[in-house]
Design a protein around this motif. Sequence first.
Motif, short mmCIF file in Angstrom:
data_model
loop_
_atom_site.label_atom_id
_atom_site.label_comp_id
_atom_site.label_asym_id
_atom_site.label_seq_id
_atom_site.Cartn_x
_atom_site.Cartn_y
_atom_site.Cartn_z
N GLY A 106 -27.19 108.18 90.62
CA GLY A 106 -27.90 109.17 91.43
C GLY A 106 -28.17 108.73 92.85
N GLY A 107 -27.47 107.67 93.30
CA GLY A 107 -27.72 107.14 94.64
C GLY A 107 -26.94 107.81 95.74
N ALA A 108 -26.20 108.85 95.41
CA ALA A 108 -25.42 109.57 96.42
C ALA A 108 -25.12 110.97 95.91
CB ALA A 108 -24.13 108.82 96.74
N ASP A 109 -24.60 111.80 96.81
CA ASP A 109 -24.25 113.17 96.44
C ASP A 109 -22.81 113.30 95.98
OD1 ASP A 109 -26.80 114.44 97.32
OD2 ASP A 109 -26.15 113.69 99.28
N ALA A 110 -21.93 112.42 96.48
CA ALA A 110 -20.51 112.52 96.17
C ALA A 110 -19.84 111.17 96.36
CB ALA A 110 -19.84 113.57 97.06
N GLY A 111 -18.64 111.06 95.81
CA GLY A 111 -17.81 109.89 96.01
C GLY A 111 -16.41 110.34 96.41
N SER A 112 -15.61 109.43 96.94
CA SER A 112 -14.24 109.77 97.30
C SER A 112 -13.33 108.58 97.09
CB SER A 112 -14.15 110.21 98.77
OG SER A 112 -12.80 110.46 99.13
N SER A 113 -12.12 108.87 96.61
CA SER A 113 -11.08 107.86 96.48
C SER A 113 -9.74 108.56 96.35
CB SER A 113 -11.33 106.94 95.27
OG SER A 113 -11.38 107.69 94.08
N ASP A 114 -8.67 107.81 96.24
CA ASP A 114 -7.36 108.41 96.05
C ASP A 114 -7.35 109.25 94.78
OD1 ASP A 114 -6.73 106.99 98.27
OD2 ASP A 114 -5.17 105.78 97.36
N PHE A 115 -6.58 110.32 94.79
CA PHE A 115 -6.60 111.26 93.67
C PHE A 115 -6.38 110.60 92.31
CE2 PHE A 115 -4.35 114.02 90.70
CZ PHE A 115 -5.31 114.99 90.50
N PRO A 116 -5.36 109.74 92.13
CA PRO A 116 -5.17 109.19 90.78
C PRO A 116 -6.36 108.38 90.30
CG PRO A 116 -3.74 108.08 92.35
CD PRO A 116 -4.32 109.26 93.05
N VAL A 117 -7.04 107.71 91.22
CA VAL A 117 -8.21 106.91 90.87
C VAL A 117 -9.40 107.80 90.55
CG1 VAL A 117 -9.78 105.12 91.68
CG2 VAL A 117 -7.36 105.01 92.28
N ALA A 118 -9.64 108.80 91.39
CA ALA A 118 -10.73 109.74 91.14
C ALA A 118 -10.51 110.48 89.82
CB ALA A 118 -10.84 110.73 92.29
N ALA A 119 -9.27 110.90 89.58
CA ALA A 119 -8.96 111.64 88.35
C ALA A 119 -9.15 110.76 87.11
CB ALA A 119 -7.52 112.15 88.40
N TYR A 120 -8.78 109.50 87.23
CA TYR A 120 -8.95 108.57 86.10
C TYR A 120 -10.44 108.34 85.82
CZ TYR A 120 -8.14 104.47 83.15
OH TYR A 120 -8.11 103.58 82.10
N ALA A 121 -11.23 108.20 86.89
CA ALA A 121 -12.67 108.02 86.71
C ALA A 121 -13.30 109.24 86.05
CB ALA A 121 -13.34 107.73 88.06
N VAL A 122 -12.89 110.43 86.49
CA VAL A 122 -13.41 111.67 85.90
C VAL A 122 -13.06 111.73 84.42
CG1 VAL A 122 -13.07 114.17 85.86
CG2 VAL A 122 -13.46 113.00 88.04
N LYS A 123 -11.86 111.30 84.07
CA LYS A 123 -11.41 111.38 82.68
C LYS A 123 -12.07 110.35 81.79
CE LYS A 123 -8.79 113.32 79.61
NZ LYS A 123 -8.88 114.77 79.32
N THR A 124 -12.35 109.15 82.30
CA THR A 124 -12.77 108.05 81.44
C THR A 124 -14.25 107.68 81.53
OG1 THR A 124 -12.15 106.40 83.12
CG2 THR A 124 -10.46 107.04 81.51
N SER A 125 -14.87 107.83 82.70
CA SER A 125 -16.26 107.38 82.85
C SER A 125 -17.19 108.20 81.96
CB SER A 125 -16.70 107.50 84.31
OG SER A 125 -18.03 107.04 84.47
N GLY A 126 -17.93 107.51 81.13
CA GLY A 126 -18.86 108.17 80.22
C GLY A 126 -18.17 109.11 79.25
N GLY A 127 -16.93 108.77 78.92
CA GLY A 127 -16.17 109.64 78.02
C GLY A 127 -15.87 111.00 78.65
N GLY A 128 -15.80 111.04 79.99
CA GLY A 128 -15.52 112.28 80.69
C GLY A 128 -16.76 113.09 81.02
N LYS A 129 -17.95 112.50 80.81
CA LYS A 129 -19.19 113.24 81.01
C LYS A 129 -19.91 112.91 82.32
CE LYS A 129 -20.06 113.61 76.03
NZ LYS A 129 -20.98 113.27 74.91
N ASP A 130 -19.38 111.92 83.08
CA ASP A 130 -20.11 111.47 84.27
C ASP A 130 -19.76 112.25 85.53
OD1 ASP A 130 -21.43 109.56 82.82
OD2 ASP A 130 -20.11 107.90 83.41
N PHE A 131 -18.47 112.50 85.77
CA PHE A 131 -18.03 113.02 87.06
C PHE A 131 -17.16 114.27 86.91
CE2 PHE A 131 -17.92 108.24 87.82
CZ PHE A 131 -19.17 108.19 88.41
N GLU A 132 -16.99 114.97 88.05
CA GLU A 132 -16.03 116.07 88.13
C GLU A 132 -15.39 116.07 89.52
OE1 GLU A 132 -17.74 120.20 89.00
OE2 GLU A 132 -19.42 119.22 87.94
#
Length: 317
Positions: free
Chosen positions: A229-255
């Motif tokens: 909760g220390g920021a409003d958004a994050g940014s990275s290259d698409f494959p990395v951002a997509a992988y984080a969305v898919k895997t972090s917290g079992g897909g429950k952390d990010f979009e």
Amino acid sequence: MTASSTRRTTAAHSRLAALGAIAVAGTLMLTGCGDQTKDNGSDSGTTTTAPLADKLPKSIRDKGVIKVGSDIAYAPVEFKDNAGKTVGIDPDLAAAMGKQLGVDFQFENGTFDTLITGLRSKRYDIAMSAMTDTKDRQEGIDSDTGKKVGEGVDFVDYFTAGVSIYTKKGDDQGIKTWSDLCGKKIVLQRGTVSEDLAKAESKKCPKGKKIAIEPFDNDQQAQTRLRAGGADAGSSDFPVAAYAVKTSGGGKDFELVGEQVEAAPYGIAVAKNQTQLRDALKAALDAIIDNGEYEKIMKKWGVTDGAIDEATINGGK
């Protein structure tokens, strides 16, 4: 990655494959790793019958090793699996190229914004780390200041990717484009194109609503900050951002929010005076594209839409 003089993205091209395809690698969790640790992350295997061995400089043929500078914390491009082995798109490509050249690609971990310096000091023979091929990097220009800071590098381009924004799941705060970040806080990796984009966009924001930018040494640290909760958004290259969305917290952390932007080639960075090594790498990359190994690797990691048909030298704009 993308960066001031070292970014992972820039000229328009194709989109990467759907998030579901990236789930092929979804069972591998991101793990941290210390700077400057060595890892024989490829299993290419030295062989005297390698078809392209004679294209390499004799010094490298004699060693049987190409030292690779890489920020090994950028899943799914390069990262440590649960057993501590270096895995991902780049290590798989390096292993396949190694079979053509008859050498091992030895990955050595370092922070992303120091990789070109390490190449310049001959700590590494090449840098392969989702590094975006840009004119500034080719010419040794610091994109923040516009000043020349080195002799630059040559790139052998092997992939295409864009930059994405992601937020906590269910809490996008209306963020769809970079302009929506005005008055908000974004976390990202230091020295990347994401940081360049955030700085450029912040200059366009109304007075008193600049973007608060918090950079980190690696993308995992930025994700941790956003998750807490220390920021409003994050940014990275698409494959990395997509992988984080898919895997972090079992897909429950990010979009993911909005569209990826600044699509550009990833390149293997080589010192300007190492033209024989550069050309050997291009030949090896073309060989694995022709024999189908390249396509197999793209399919394995679910990134076929970022694939190329032919290796290019210094194709970045």
